[in-house]
Scaffold this motif. Sequence first.
Motif, mmCIF file in Angstrom:
data_model
loop_
_atom_site.group_PDB
_atom_site.id
_atom_site.type_symbol
_atom_site.label_atom_id
_atom_site.label_comp_id
_atom_site.label_asym_id
_atom_site.label_seq_id
_atom_site.Cartn_x
_atom_site.Cartn_y
_atom_site.Cartn_z
ATOM 1 N N ILE A 10 0.771 -1.170 -0.018
ATOM 2 C CA ILE A 10 0.075 0.123 0.015
ATOM 3 C C ILE A 10 0.842 1.161 -0.185
ATOM 4 O O ILE A 10 1.819 1.343 0.967
ATOM 5 N N ASP A 11 0.447 2.126 -0.534
ATOM 6 C CA ASP A 11 1.419 3.518 -0.782
ATOM 7 C C ASP A 11 0.941 4.222 0.204
ATOM 8 O O ASP A 11 0.624 5.576 -0.113
ATOM 9 N N SER A 12 1.107 3.984 1.636
ATOM 10 C CA SER A 12 0.955 4.699 2.478
ATOM 11 C C SER A 12 2.182 5.693 2.827
ATOM 12 O O SER A 12 3.361 5.382 2.368
ATOM 13 N N ASP A 13 2.123 6.877 3.372
ATOM 14 C CA ASP A 13 3.362 7.780 3.737
ATOM 15 C C ASP A 13 4.245 7.005 4.879
ATOM 16 O O ASP A 13 5.332 7.022 4.931
ATOM 17 N N GLU A 14 3.414 6.253 5.890
ATOM 18 C CA GLU A 14 4.138 5.649 6.713
ATOM 19 C C GLU A 14 3.975 4.288 6.916
ATOM 20 O O GLU A 14 2.812 3.792 6.445
ATOM 21 N N THR A 16 7.885 4.411 3.814
ATOM 22 C CA THR A 16 7.546 3.091 3.172
ATOM 23 C C THR A 16 8.486 2.870 1.802
ATOM 24 O O THR A 16 8.057 2.913 0.821
ATOM 25 N N ASN A 39 -1.734 1.926 11.019
ATOM 26 C CA ASN A 39 -1.744 3.042 10.267
ATOM 27 C C ASN A 39 -3.062 3.125 9.555
ATOM 28 O O ASN A 39 -3.412 2.113 8.963
ATOM 29 N N GLU A 70 -4.454 5.103 7.311
ATOM 30 C CA GLU A 70 -4.238 5.382 5.648
ATOM 31 C C GLU A 70 -4.353 3.842 5.003
ATOM 32 O O GLU A 70 -4.974 3.802 4.203
ATOM 33 N N ALA A 71 -3.499 2.949 5.743
ATOM 34 C CA ALA A 71 -3.466 1.526 5.014
ATOM 35 C C ALA A 71 -4.622 0.966 5.289
ATOM 36 O O ALA A 71 -5.337 0.372 4.270
ATOM 37 N N ALA A 110 -7.303 2.157 2.721
ATOM 38 C CA ALA A 110 -7.142 1.374 1.565
ATOM 39 C C ALA A 110 -7.595 0.034 1.342
ATOM 40 O O ALA A 110 -8.152 -0.330 0.481
ATOM 41 N N ARG A 145 -4.059 3.611 -4.405
ATOM 42 C CA ARG A 145 -3.646 3.714 -3.106
ATOM 43 C C ARG A 145 -2.539 2.534 -2.936
ATOM 44 O O ARG A 145 -2.030 2.278 -1.821
#
Lengths: 631, 447
Positions: A20-24, A32, A94, A96-97, A100, A215
């Motif tokens: 997953i293209d999360s920031d963290e 990441t 996380n 954001e993940a 997604a 995402r």
Amino acid sequence: MNLDYKRLGLKVGLEVHQQIDSDEKLFCACKTKLFTEEPQITFLRALRPTQSELGQVDAAAFFEFQKGVKILYEASHDTSCLVEMDEEPPHELNREALEAVLVVSLLLRAKPVDEIHIMRKIVIDGSNTTGFQRTCVIALGGLIKLGEKPVPIQHVGLEEDAARKMGGKGNLRIYRVDRLCIPLIEVTTAPVLYTPEEAEGTALAIGKILRATNRVKRGLGTIRQDLNISIRDGALVEIKGVQELELISSVVRNEVRRQLSLLTIRDELAKRGVNPNGVEEEFQDITAVFRKTKCKVIREAIDNNKQVLAVNLRNFQGILKTELTPSIRFGTELADVARFWGRVGGIFHTDELPAYGITQEEVHALKRATNAGQDDAVVFVADISENAVDALKAVTMRAKEAIKTIPQETRVAKPDGSTRYMRPRPGSARMYPETDIPPIQISHEYLQRLHKDLPEMPEHRLQRLMHDHGLNRKLAKQVSNSEFSNLYDTVVKNSEISPTLVAVVLTETVKALKRDGVEVDLSDAQFLDLFRLVEHGKIAKEAISDIIAWLSKHRGATMDEAISTLGLDTLSLDKMENLIDTLIEKNRHLLVERGEKAFGFLMGLIMKRVRGKVDAEKVSNIVKRKLEDVL
Amino acid sequence: MSGKHGYRKRARNLLDEAEVEIGDIIRISKGEETYEGALIPRAELSDDDHLVVKLKDGYNIGILVTEELTIKKTGKGSKPKFLCPPPPPKKSSLPKVVILSTGGTIASRVDYRTGGVRPALTANDLYSVVPELSNIAMIKTEILLSIMSENITPKHWEKMAQQISAHIHEGTNGIVVAHGTDTIGYTAAALSFALQNLPVPVVLVGSQRSADRPSSDAATNLAGAVRTAANGPFAEVVVAMHETVSDGSIIFHRGTKVRKCHTSRRDAFESVNALPLARLKDNTVTMLADEYRKRDGQRRLTSKPLFDENVALIKFHPSMNPQIIKWHVDKGIKGIVLEGTGLGHVGSQCFADVKKAIADDVIVSMASQCIWGRINMNVYDTGRELLKIGVIPLADMLPETALVKMMWALGNTENTFEAKQLLTRNITYEFTPRSVFSQAGGRKNES
């Protein structure tokens, strides 16, 4: 070889994993991404197989622990913190993940669970510093259609990616923890895929849905499939780490072929009257045979006081060189188990000798020493005694299995679609709760909000781009698959500019620039800016490519700098009319002479001076009007 | 805990109606959804609204209890039974080591059926979880306490000291005490003062990663502690933990000089203002301290296991209300350790109350909140003033050790003068006469 897979009883289940293209990262605030430099931090650990209440331990893991296998971890300050080092408890999951995965779940029509419980799944090969992978179920059930065939989705999960294996030798394994803890989405299908094409088609369909969310990460190494493959009379084999969706059908085909070949070997051994109890487990020290050998590997081993140990596999002559799949022989399987259990570099066997500097005389001598006849195959290794014994034990064990059955095992996929032995299949997954992270409840309201704002499914999007935006099928497909897919939508929604132009720029222009070696690196905001300038007539569309190239090469520079450096400021209408008037005046003779061809001639003259600064269509309109007066 | 393991209200009623126990297989229906799995206990502090089941593939999920939810029992859970492997043959030639456990889970096994973690406590249990122990020592185990380390009090130190001295009198080659890490430093200091003239090592051991995980430091620390208790050349109270974040070596910190300096790392413990006593690497103990008490089985242990809890450790901070000191004195406190700033200071607003405390026969001493370094109250006026008032400077002693020592001194004598003398006499390496450069600061610079 065309096989009737349905008749063979092929069953494939898929586990698609994508980063997953999360920031963290999933349980800490690290970035990441991976690092390629020398590691800034290293530490050495051993993992101890834990016992379950039933007193069971994973046999392979326990074996490795007893043999003192150690793991050297590599890390960088940027990509890992104490969480990846297993020196600090995980932070919260996380969000954001999580979001997604919830979006993917809804797209796959799976039902999110009311409360997420993060689990620890015991993984003891060193790829997780903790000795377990943190994983959770986000949604259950679900369905995708492969043509008319419904493929049930078993679950959609969220888990942490594992550390990257960087190598290792003997008792040491090296892992890099930069990848550890990057969020991974996992989609598993029921084992209802009956042909290699169905397996690949399903994976591609799932891959498209993942990408539709915008995402997930892209590129090699960000997507990995595990396949569970079985055929009737064969074994359930788990294949890990298929890195490209397009490789799945060949992996499946190869595995079926491998299992069929192993069944043929089994039958051949039965025909020869080979009995599992007859397989020798006595190993001969044949170091003396190679006292004067020219074989480099053996020479070096003997010089280092290692020994050469051999076992005679009676009636196995020819079996070891039998090809299972292209590039894999039965001897390869023996070598792989010897490497895993005996930590040796490889094995030698008489099916492939004389070779590698080993002479015919030496072959004769080693056969004499092991009492081998012409129907037998001799396997030997050169290593320290403990490793050599473990390696040959594994070889005889595998030979015995070949007489009876195909072993259940975990294999790893290679880039050419072949697979290699990785380890015995672990028993049923041993999981227990991750008590450091409290359960997470998913509210109905939150899901409704996500529902309202779901990304389009790939097929629907394609139709919309064609019908509503007037893109042709090719361009629509390109946009859908492009990394700028989202940006395309934003631009088209917020401007009057032609969707086809936006699509061409974001796909073909970018592609052409990349082909010319330009690393296109503009932010979404810069692209938006660029399209706005075109929309308002501030620059001509012919200038777009040059501006993108210039901005990519001058990171941090502004759009204004690009335009003025490239001399692309548009001419005002007045100035242009003046220019045209001047040119007509200068060339009046020639123009009159040329008559009907005067238009093309004049356009050429003008465009030479104003290309990129003004829209060609505008120029042409003015020129036409003015020429009417002249001619 | 109730029979339904954390379930209350409607969830509890539904489970009761369906006669479901933990571990039973149940089918839960809710609208169009059905779930099937084994019932898992609900964590005590979680809400009342969810049922937790373990699905067939091993994952747990929580299901919201709604009006329409129904439960049907579809299978009886099997009781987990642990098949302990047969104990290894006892090797009577090996040294004898007693392992006392106080509640920290030094070794455990997981019930993957319910997720429960069960401590391994008997010798056979320990042998099966940490098999290498059977080649190191003949082990005897005793469960002394089963409490979290933050709940340990001086009463427990007394009990530990008495039990240890009983075992030493019976004859053993070494003692290992498994202890939670949060307060292991305090206990180590307490046992250092309580057990004088030790003939054999007393090794306190903990772990920073729970014992259920494959990466736990528990088993390595335990094996290192047992090996050193059995064979180590010294006879002191020490804390055994990882030396670094790698698994390579175990370091032994003196009980009076050790402090937990990190919340979570394996190498959280440091010897403060002193070198660690010893290191175990590749199964060999190397002494690091120049001077130490050597192992001597013939030596007679002197046990002084009493502590007076009526002592406080007060950390000075800007704007501290001196009423805190007054409150303690009014409550009849006998000793105060001030954790002062820098070289040993508290704000002048405290002077009057400190003076009053000392006038009331309360012993007031000074240790530094800097952790590293030595008290010197002659450098600034504040220090000189406090000395004049009668505050006792405690050189390079850790504040926590100073607190424990004050409790111990007052536990051993009612006489304030004698107690003060005990407090300032170097009993068991709690003072280091020289401040050597290499011991001057922490080494946890990297995080």
